[in-house]
Design an enzyme around this catalytic site. Structure first.
Site, PDB file in Angstrom:
ATOM      1  N   ASP A 289       0.855  -1.194   0.000  1.00  9.62           N
ATOM      2  CA  ASP A 289       0.000   0.000   0.000  1.00  9.62           C
ATOM      3  C   ASP A 289       0.891   1.244   0.000  1.00  9.62           C
ATOM      4  O   ASP A 289       1.911   1.305   0.685  1.00  9.62           O
ATOM      5  CB  ASP A 289      -0.919  -0.008   1.231  1.00  9.62           C
ATOM      6  CG  ASP A 289      -2.051   1.001   1.103  1.00  9.62           C
ATOM      7  OD1 ASP A 289      -3.208   0.562   0.935  1.00  9.62           O
ATOM      8  OD2 ASP A 289      -1.782   2.228   1.161  1.00  9.62           O
TER       9      ASP A 289
ATOM     10  N   ASN B 241     -12.785  -3.214   2.200  1.00  7.09           N
ATOM     11  CA  ASN B 241     -13.737  -2.107   2.258  1.00  7.09           C
ATOM     12  C   ASN B 241     -14.598  -2.148   0.999  1.00  7.09           C
ATOM     13  O   ASN B 241     -14.067  -2.301  -0.111  1.00  7.09           O
ATOM     14  CB  ASN B 241     -12.987  -0.776   2.339  1.00  7.09           C
ATOM     15  CG  ASN B 241     -12.193  -0.642   3.621  1.00  7.09           C
ATOM     16  OD1 ASN B 241     -12.651  -1.035   4.691  1.00  7.09           O
ATOM     17  ND2 ASN B 241     -10.994  -0.095   3.531  1.00  7.09           N
TER      18      ASN B 241
ATOM     19  N   HIS C 117      -9.816  -5.091  -3.513  1.00  6.69           N
ATOM     20  CA  HIS C 117      -8.478  -5.206  -2.912  1.00  6.69           C
ATOM     21  C   HIS C 117      -8.661  -5.659  -1.485  1.00  6.69           C
ATOM     22  O   HIS C 117      -9.470  -5.110  -0.744  1.00  6.69           O
ATOM     23  CB  HIS C 117      -7.697  -3.896  -3.002  1.00  6.69           C
ATOM     24  CG  HIS C 117      -8.452  -2.678  -2.570  1.00  6.69           C
ATOM     25  ND1 HIS C 117      -9.444  -2.109  -3.346  1.00  6.69           N
ATOM     26  CD2 HIS C 117      -8.376  -1.930  -1.454  1.00  6.69           C
ATOM     27  CE1 HIS C 117      -9.929  -1.054  -2.714  1.00  6.69           C
ATOM     28  NE2 HIS C 117      -9.305  -0.923  -1.558  1.00  6.69           N
TER      29      HIS C 117
HETATM   30  P1  AMP Z   1      -9.873   1.580   0.163  1.00  4.43           P
HETATM   31  O1  AMP Z   1     -10.360   2.702   1.030  1.00  4.43           O
HETATM   32  O2  AMP Z   1     -10.084   0.233   0.814  1.00  4.43           O
HETATM   33  O3  AMP Z   1     -10.429   1.658  -1.243  1.00  4.43           O
HETATM   34  O4  AMP Z   1      -8.301   1.750   0.100  1.00  4.43           O
HETATM   35  C1  AMP Z   1      -7.565   2.085  -1.029  1.00  4.43           C
HETATM   36  C2  AMP Z   1      -6.121   1.899  -0.654  1.00  4.43           C
HETATM   37  O5  AMP Z   1      -5.346   2.007  -1.826  1.00  4.43           O
HETATM   38  C3  AMP Z   1      -5.576   2.934   0.341  1.00  4.43           C
HETATM   39  O6  AMP Z   1      -5.040   2.255   1.472  1.00  4.43           O
HETATM   40  C4  AMP Z   1      -4.489   3.660  -0.459  1.00  4.43           C
HETATM   41  O7  AMP Z   1      -3.383   4.043   0.329  1.00  4.43           O
HETATM   42  C5  AMP Z   1      -4.134   2.610  -1.489  1.00  4.43           C
HETATM   43  N1  AMP Z   1      -3.566   3.135  -2.735  1.00  4.43           N
HETATM   44  C6  AMP Z   1      -4.067   4.116  -3.524  1.00  4.43           C
HETATM   45  N2  AMP Z   1      -3.288   4.306  -4.601  1.00  4.43           N
HETATM   46  C7  AMP Z   1      -2.285   3.396  -4.515  1.00  4.43           C
HETATM   47  C8  AMP Z   1      -1.160   3.073  -5.323  1.00  4.43           C
HETATM   48  N3  AMP Z   1      -0.908   3.735  -6.477  1.00  4.43           N
HETATM   49  N4  AMP Z   1      -0.319   2.095  -4.921  1.00  4.43           N
HETATM   50  C9  AMP Z   1      -0.564   1.427  -3.773  1.00  4.43           C
HETATM   51  N5  AMP Z   1      -1.610   1.676  -2.964  1.00  4.43           N
HETATM   52  C10 AMP Z   1      -2.457   2.642  -3.323  1.00  4.43           C
END
Ligand code: AMP
Length: 119
Positions: free
Chosen positions: A35, A92, A105
């Site tokens: 992440d 989520n 994810h």
């Molecule tokens: P969610 O709220 O479950 O949709 O979480 C999305 C997650 O994606 C968050 O923890 C972000 O920090 C992570 N995220 C967003 N963009 C990237 C990226 N380019 N590479 C890795 N993680 C990411």
């Protein structure tokens, strides 16, 4: 309910190689990467390679091979991350789950005691 996958989301772009990622593990059906904003010493995201918005979308529409491949990736990530003392897996989902990226994810969080499930 209908599942309308948006192929412009950031994880779809990672899967297409348009955006870099720190890969932890990959197989035919899943990709795992760190992440970008870790919330624990271990914070890895496991995503299916197919166009699935959410855990329920994946569970309903993904093939058995995709589902097995995804779970095998989860197992490998847990081994690689060394979370023998435990971890939390979070998916989520949509508005109530405060999902930001509309591609399934699974967050794998660990490396410390994580506290109660919800604040
Ligand atoms: P969610 O709220 O479950 O949709 O979480 C999305 C997650 O994606 C968050 O923890 C972000 O920090 C992570 N995220 C967003 N963009 C990237 C990226 N380019 N590479 C890795 N993680 C990411």
């Amino acid at each position: 309910m209908p599942f309308n996958y948006d192929p412009t989301n950031i994880f779809a772009r990672i899967l297409r190689g348009e955006i870099p990622n720190k890969t932890v593990y990959e197989n035919d059906h899943a990709l795992a990467f760190h992440d970008i904003a870790p919330q624990a010493p271990v914070h890895i995201l496991v995503i299916p390679k197919g166009p699935y918005m959410s855990l329920d979308h994946f569970a309903i529409e993904a093939s058995p091979e995709e589902q097995v491949g995804f779970m095998q990736a989860v197992a490998e990530v847990c081994k690689i991350a060394g979370v023998e003392d435990g971890f939390r897996a979070i998916a989520n989902t949509r508005a109530h789950g405060v999902q930001e990226v509309p591609h399934l994810h699974l967050h794998i969080l660990g490396g410390r005691v994580l506290g109660r499930m919800l604040p």
